[in-house]
Design a protein around this motif. Structure first.
Motif, PDB file in Angstrom:
ATOM      1  N   TRP A   3      -7.937  -5.509   2.464  1.00 11.38           N
ATOM      2  CA  TRP A   3      -7.807  -4.091   2.761  1.00 11.38           C
ATOM      3  C   TRP A   3      -7.529  -3.909   4.251  1.00 11.38           C
ATOM      4  O   TRP A   3      -7.875  -4.763   5.063  1.00 11.38           O
ATOM      5  N   THR A   4      -6.929  -2.788   4.592  1.00 12.13           N
ATOM      6  CA  THR A   4      -6.547  -2.559   5.978  1.00 12.13           C
ATOM      7  C   THR A   4      -6.717  -1.092   6.341  1.00 12.13           C
ATOM      8  O   THR A   4      -6.720  -0.216   5.461  1.00 12.13           O
ATOM      9  N   ASP A   5      -6.856  -0.830   7.621  1.00 20.80           N
ATOM     10  CA  ASP A   5      -6.885   0.544   8.129  1.00 20.80           C
ATOM     11  C   ASP A   5      -5.543   0.946   8.706  1.00 20.80           C
ATOM     12  O   ASP A   5      -5.434   1.929   9.444  1.00 20.80           O
ATOM     13  N   CYS A   6      -4.504   0.186   8.392  1.00 21.73           N
ATOM     14  CA  CYS A   6      -3.156   0.503   8.849  1.00 21.73           C
ATOM     15  C   CYS A   6      -2.693   1.814   8.214  1.00 21.73           C
ATOM     16  O   CYS A   6      -2.905   2.040   7.012  1.00 21.73           O
ATOM     17  N   PRO A   7      -2.064   2.718   8.960  1.00 22.08           N
ATOM     18  CA  PRO A   7      -1.621   3.990   8.378  1.00 22.08           C
ATOM     19  C   PRO A   7      -0.525   3.832   7.328  1.00 22.08           C
ATOM     20  O   PRO A   7      -0.284   4.755   6.552  1.00 22.08           O
ATOM     21  N   ALA A   8       0.126   2.659   7.282  1.00 25.58           N
ATOM     22  CA  ALA A   8       1.237   2.478   6.347  1.00 25.58           C
ATOM     23  C   ALA A   8       0.780   2.075   4.955  1.00 25.58           C
ATOM     24  O   ALA A   8       1.512   2.261   3.985  1.00 25.58           O
ATOM     25  N   CYS A   9      -0.416   1.508   4.823  1.00 21.89           N
ATOM     26  CA  CYS A   9      -0.865   1.012   3.523  1.00 21.89           C
ATOM     27  C   CYS A   9      -2.382   0.904   3.522  1.00 21.89           C
ATOM     28  O   CYS A   9      -3.028   1.021   4.566  1.00 21.89           O
ATOM     29  N   ASP A  10      -2.918   0.656   2.323  1.00 19.83           N
ATOM     30  CA  ASP A  10      -4.366   0.532   2.179  1.00 19.83           C
ATOM     31  C   ASP A  10      -4.799  -0.871   1.777  1.00 19.83           C
ATOM     32  O   ASP A  10      -5.838  -1.352   2.232  1.00 19.83           O
ATOM     33  N   VAL A  11      -4.037  -1.505   0.908  1.00 18.27           N
ATOM     34  CA  VAL A  11      -4.391  -2.838   0.443  1.00 18.27           C
ATOM     35  C   VAL A  11      -3.122  -3.680   0.389  1.00 18.27           C
ATOM     36  O   VAL A  11      -2.023  -3.160   0.127  1.00 18.27           O
ATOM     37  N   ILE A  12      -3.278  -4.974   0.671  1.00 15.88           N
ATOM     38  CA  ILE A  12      -2.129  -5.873   0.753  1.00 15.88           C
ATOM     39  C   ILE A  12      -2.389  -7.094  -0.125  1.00 15.88           C
ATOM     40  O   ILE A  12      -3.450  -7.715  -0.036  1.00 15.88           O
ATOM     41  N   PHE A  13      -1.409  -7.405  -0.980  1.00  9.65           N
ATOM     42  CA  PHE A  13      -1.448  -8.630  -1.776  1.00  9.65           C
ATOM     43  C   PHE A  13      -0.649  -9.695  -1.026  1.00  9.65           C
ATOM     44  O   PHE A  13       0.475  -9.446  -0.573  1.00  9.65           O
ATOM     45  N   VAL A  14      -1.232 -10.875  -0.916  1.00 15.60           N
ATOM     46  CA  VAL A  14      -0.505 -12.011  -0.369  1.00 15.60           C
ATOM     47  C   VAL A  14      -0.056 -12.864  -1.546  1.00 15.60           C
ATOM     48  O   VAL A  14      -0.877 -13.366  -2.318  1.00 15.60           O
TER      49      VAL A  14
ATOM     50  N   LEU B 299       4.382 -10.624   1.335  1.00 15.14           N
ATOM     51  CA  LEU B 299       3.326  -9.606   1.356  1.00 15.14           C
ATOM     52  C   LEU B 299       3.780  -8.381   0.572  1.00 15.14           C
ATOM     53  O   LEU B 299       4.921  -7.930   0.726  1.00 15.14           O
ATOM     54  N   GLU B 300       2.890  -7.845  -0.254  1.00 15.94           N
ATOM     55  CA  GLU B 300       3.147  -6.605  -0.979  1.00 15.94           C
ATOM     56  C   GLU B 300       2.158  -5.559  -0.482  1.00 15.94           C
ATOM     57  O   GLU B 300       0.937  -5.735  -0.586  1.00 15.94           O
ATOM     58  N   LEU B 301       2.681  -4.463   0.056  1.00 18.64           N
ATOM     59  CA  LEU B 301       1.866  -3.420   0.673  1.00 18.64           C
ATOM     60  C   LEU B 301       1.711  -2.263  -0.296  1.00 18.64           C
ATOM     61  O   LEU B 301       2.712  -1.722  -0.809  1.00 18.64           O
ATOM     62  N   PHE B 302       0.463  -1.862  -0.544  1.00 13.23           N
ATOM     63  CA  PHE B 302       0.176  -0.798  -1.495  1.00 13.23           C
ATOM     64  C   PHE B 302      -0.624   0.311  -0.815  1.00 13.23           C
ATOM     65  O   PHE B 302      -1.438   0.051   0.080  1.00 13.23           O
ATOM     66  N   ALA B 303      -0.399   1.539  -1.276  1.00 12.07           N
ATOM     67  CA  ALA B 303      -1.172   2.702  -0.832  1.00 12.07           C
ATOM     68  C   ALA B 303      -1.918   3.267  -2.030  1.00 12.07           C
ATOM     69  O   ALA B 303      -1.405   3.279  -3.153  1.00 12.07           O
ATOM     70  N   LEU B 304      -3.115   3.727  -1.801  1.00 13.09           N
ATOM     71  CA  LEU B 304      -3.909   4.321  -2.867  1.00 13.09           C
ATOM     72  C   LEU B 304      -3.382   5.707  -3.220  1.00 13.09           C
ATOM     73  O   LEU B 304      -2.919   6.460  -2.354  1.00 13.09           O
ATOM     74  N   ALA B 305      -3.454   6.033  -4.504  1.00 15.24           N
ATOM     75  CA  ALA B 305      -3.087   7.375  -4.949  1.00 15.24           C
ATOM     76  C   ALA B 305      -4.132   8.373  -4.443  1.00 15.24           C
ATOM     77  O   ALA B 305      -5.273   8.009  -4.152  1.00 15.24           O
ATOM     78  N   PRO B 306      -3.770   9.646  -4.333  1.00 18.32           N
ATOM     79  CA  PRO B 306      -4.715  10.641  -3.818  1.00 18.32           C
ATOM     80  C   PRO B 306      -6.030  10.688  -4.583  1.00 18.32           C
ATOM     81  O   PRO B 306      -7.089  10.908  -4.003  1.00 18.32           O
ATOM     82  N   LYS B 307      -6.009  10.475  -5.897  1.00 20.93           N
ATOM     83  CA  LYS B 307      -7.234  10.517  -6.698  1.00 20.93           C
ATOM     84  C   LYS B 307      -7.920   9.152  -6.789  1.00 20.93           C
ATOM     85  O   LYS B 307      -8.895   8.999  -7.526  1.00 20.93           O
ATOM     86  N   LEU B 308      -7.418   8.182  -6.047  1.00 19.14           N
ATOM     87  CA  LEU B 308      -8.003   6.841  -6.009  1.00 19.14           C
ATOM     88  C   LEU B 308      -8.074   6.218  -7.396  1.00 19.14           C
ATOM     89  O   LEU B 308      -9.030   5.519  -7.743  1.00 19.14           O
ATOM     90  N   ASP B 309      -7.043   6.451  -8.183  1.00 20.49           N
ATOM     91  CA  ASP B 309      -7.017   5.907  -9.538  1.00 20.49           C
ATOM     92  C   ASP B 309      -5.808   5.016  -9.782  1.00 20.49           C
ATOM     93  O   ASP B 309      -5.540   4.611 -10.912  1.00 20.49           O
TER      94      ASP B 309
END
Length: 754
Positions: A139-150, A155-165
């Motif tokens: 997980w990261t505090d980067c403004p571009a993404c929230d979680v990263i898969f290696v 690297l695959e950069l993912f952002a959480l949906a607004p409802k965290l689902d």
């Protein structure tokens, strides 16, 4: 099912000196590094491994279809584990989000499950391609993404949906990856590729954005020209953060060397090599100090990156277990499968197995005993290090850089200063020691000033950020490292400053051009308020809310020694106990004051008064007058004019009149009119006092004082002059009782004369 947890109940690291400690393993043995007893211990049946999540600072223990977790902290603790029911009992790795709300569990090479602890929502996300395996995630505090898969494909950069689902793919960084290394402390991920896995590509995902660092190849020694070096493994490469700087530690097992690289924004620069003496080593970083664990010989080597990199700062000594006398055995009982019992204080055989085969070292200072379910935290023994060091300036510089146990470091520093004075060490050594502590305190003041500005800027940024777009609308922006405007947690320098950094690794190496960068540079050098060891930890995202206000408001214990502390805890203590002759103590104080003035520190008047008193004891009146009168920039002015100094000069001047006049003139120059008039009135200079009071419009001295002295002189003319002065310059004097009283005295003296 039973879960037993025993925690150390230390209130804080800075209070460790208040506990009486003793060695458990090896009575009376000396050690510079120890692990604290009792450890964090658990017993979860059917669990085969522990996972330390350095992002959330949590201990995760999978067991069947449950995930047990505890926050790892020595300041406060919760004895009840958090339990999350898993859909799949197969766990490769797991990490909590930085806010602790969502648990990500990698169940296989191609799928990650997410569990929302608050809402109970569960969802899965597969890898982008079935041809690319998932190697891990963070997980990261980067403004571009929230979680990263290696993955093996990058690297695959993912952002959480607004409802965290759900998570949404926002970007991909393609690269061939054999394995990777990541620490949340540095926010840096290192991707290994190539036949020998010695080519590295690095990204940093921080709150400031995404930084891509240049590729670099690790140094590998060959047996001969025709042979190939063995491929590197994840155990051979470590990311270490020391004093706010990020380094790569690469083990060359064939050469028995440790290659050290430092990350810059646009360069990765070798810093040198260290001998490792064994091919079985492990690494930890405690308060910026690199610990090289020699697993075969079971000793620890300590290196300070600000000292000589090629020489350990202490002799190789074993790692010991130490216990605080005050600790509590606690457990949990809320779950029907969980109960607690009081643990015996006797050290078990499994706990005393130092450097066991099941030990895993986690970043930065954690040890996981996988077989016995124990988590240890590594500590430095500053007292032992201080006792074993003979180089006083280097020792003081080392102590002044301590952050985790700043109070103890400060106490030890003042003890060292006290010792070198009473031992009458050479003045050149004392001067060098004074320079170290004054530079540290000066740096602390500059950092605190910069933090005040940074705090204000952070407050404005929070206000302006309130209207930012939601997470799912974010766009990935990767910064070009060639731009000079880049700021990064890796290091504030660019490659243009690399040569300078290699030439000079001194404490005052880098200075920033802005207030924000000034704070960052302050974290890299000695004597600053923020914990440099933690300058890139999970606290970084809250630095404007937690750390900076404490620095700006002076609420943080720091190892830097203020002039007031030097006066009270060193100079006064030596003077009161008369442990050294006055002349040597005076010479030591002069060395301190000259050093403080060089660093533009204000020397308290109390230190100057003590110096004058020491010189006066040996009747060195000429030196006192020289120190007070010196105002040339060519000669450091030791004594500054002040009310306290003036009073001390007046006291000494009773035995030497020129010094009395010097003190009297100082009062006059500083416009302490009341004190000045009091002194000249005691000398009987009544008319001069009247003229001074008239010229300077002094109202602090009441008319009765002048009238009483005039009447006591039995000089009718003096009394008449004072009466006339009061009638002319004291409003409504004729209506006061003093007028009636002294008019009668004046008339009586007239009758006597008649």
């Amino acid at each position: 099912m039973k879960v037993d947890v025993i925690r150390n109940t230390m209130a804080s690291s800075s209070s460790s000196s208040q506990f009486v400690r003793r060695n458990i393993a090896g009575s009376g043995a000396l050690s510079h590094v120890y692990i604290q007893y009792p450890p964090f211990r658990f017993n979860v049946p059917d669990s085969s491994r522990m996972i330390y999540d350095d992002g959330s600072r949590s201990l995760l223990v999978p067991s069947g279809n449950k995930m047990f977790s505890w926050p790892v902290t020595w300041q406060s603790h919760s004895d009840t584990p958090n339990i999350i029911i898993l859909e799949n009992s197969h766990v490769l790795t797991a990490r909590f989000s930085l806010d602790g709300k969502i648990l990500a569990v990698q169940n296989s090479d191609y799928e990650v499950s997410f569990y929302n602890r608050e809402s109970g929502v569960k969802f899965k996300h597969p890898s982008r391609s079935h041809t690319e395996r998932i190697l891990g995630l963070f997980w990261t505090d980067c403004p571009a993404c929230d979680v990263i898969f290696v993955t093996t494909g990058g690297l695959e950069l993912f952002a959480l949906a607004p409802k965290l689902d759900a998570v949404k793919l926002v970007d991909v960084k393609p690269s061939q990856v054999s394995w990777y290394s990541y620490t949340h402390e540095s926010r840096l991920v290192l991707l290994a590729s190539g036949m020998q896995c010695k080519t590295f590509l690095c990204y940093q995902f921080s709150a400031g954005g995404i930084i891509r660092l240049p590729k670099f190849d690790a140094s590998m020694r060959k047996v001969d020209e025709t042979s190939k070096a063995a491929a590197l493994t994840p155990k051979d490469v470590h990311i270490a953060t020391m004093y706010g700087r990020v380094y790569c530690l690469q083990v060359d097992r064939l050469a028995m060397e440790l290659n050290v690289y430092r990350f810059y924004r646009d360069a990765v620069v070798p810093q040198g090599t260290l001998p490792i003496y064994s091919d079985t080593v492990a690494f930890s970083v405690v308060d910026g100090v690199l610990l090289v664990h020699q697993l075969a010989s079971k000793v620890v080597l300590l290196y300070d990156i600000f000292a000589d990199l090629n020489t350990p700062i202490s002799a190789p000594l074993p790692l010991l277990i130490r216990r605080d006398i005050a600790f509590t055995a606690v457990g949990t009982s809320e779950d029907s499968d969980i109960s607690s019992h009081t643990e015996s204080k006797k050290l078990g055989s499994t706990e005393s197995n130092i450097y066991g085969d099941s030990w895993n070292f986690a970043n930065p200072d954690i040890i996981l005993d996988q077989e016995n379910g124990i988590l240890w935290k590594i500590h430095l023994d500053l007292e032992a290090l201080a006792a074993s060091s003979s180089n006083v300036p280097s020792l003081l510089a080392f102590l002044q850089r301590r952050k985790l146990d700043a109070l103890l470091a400060k106490q030890l520093s003042m003890t060292v200063l006290h010792a070198i004075i009473i031992e009458r060490r050479p003045l050149s050594l004392i001067s060098e020691a004074m320079d170290v502590v004054n530079k540290s305190y000066s740096q602390f003041l500059r950092t605190r000033a910069a933090s005040t500005i940074t705090r204000q800027q952070a407050t404005r940024s929070q206000v302006s950020a309130s209207g930012n777009q939601p997470a799912h609308n974010r766009v990935t922006v990767e910064k070009d490292t060639s731009q000079s405007s880049i700021t990064t947690d890796v290091t504030p320098e660019a490659s243009g400053n690399v040569e300078k950094s290699l030439e000079d690794l001194s404490l005052s190496e880098a200075k920033s051009s802005s207030s924000v960068n000034a704070l960052e540079e302050g974290q890299e050098v000695d004597g600053t308020v923020e914990d440099t060891h933690k300058s890139m930890t999970s606290d970084t995202i809250e630095i404007s809310k937690n750390v900076l206000p404490s620095i700006a408001q002076g609420n943080v214990t720091v190892s830097a020694i203020s002039p007031e502390e030097m006066h009270f805890h060193v100079f006064v203590l030596i003077n009161d106990e008369m442990e050294v002759e006055a002349s040597f103590l005076a010479a030591s104080i002069i060395q301190y004051m000259q050093s403080a003035v060089t660093e533009k520190l204000k020397v308290p008047a109390e230190i100057q008064v003590l110096l004058i008193d020491l010189l006066a004891r040996e009747k060195r009146y000429g030196e006192i007058m020289h120190f007070v009168r010196t105002k040339s920039f060519l000669v450091v002015q030791v004594v500054d004019p002040s009310k306290e100094v003036a009073k001390q000069l007046l006291q000494i001047g009773k035995s030497y009149h020129p010094i009395f006049m010097l003190g009297l003139n100082m009062l006059r120059q500083l416009s302490f009119h009341g004190e000045y008039l009091s002194e000249i009135l005691q000398q009987g200079r009544l008319l001069e006092a009247l003229r001074y009071a008239r010229q300077n419009r002094v109202e602090a001295v009441p008319p009765s004082t002048f009238l009483e002295l005039a009447a006591a002189s039995h000089d009718r003319q003096k009394l008449a002059c004072v009466m006339r002065f009061c009638l002319d310059f004291v409003p409504s004097f004729e209506t006061t009782s003093e007028y009636q009283t002294y008019s009668a005295v004046l008339n009586q003296q007239k009758l006597v004369l008649a």
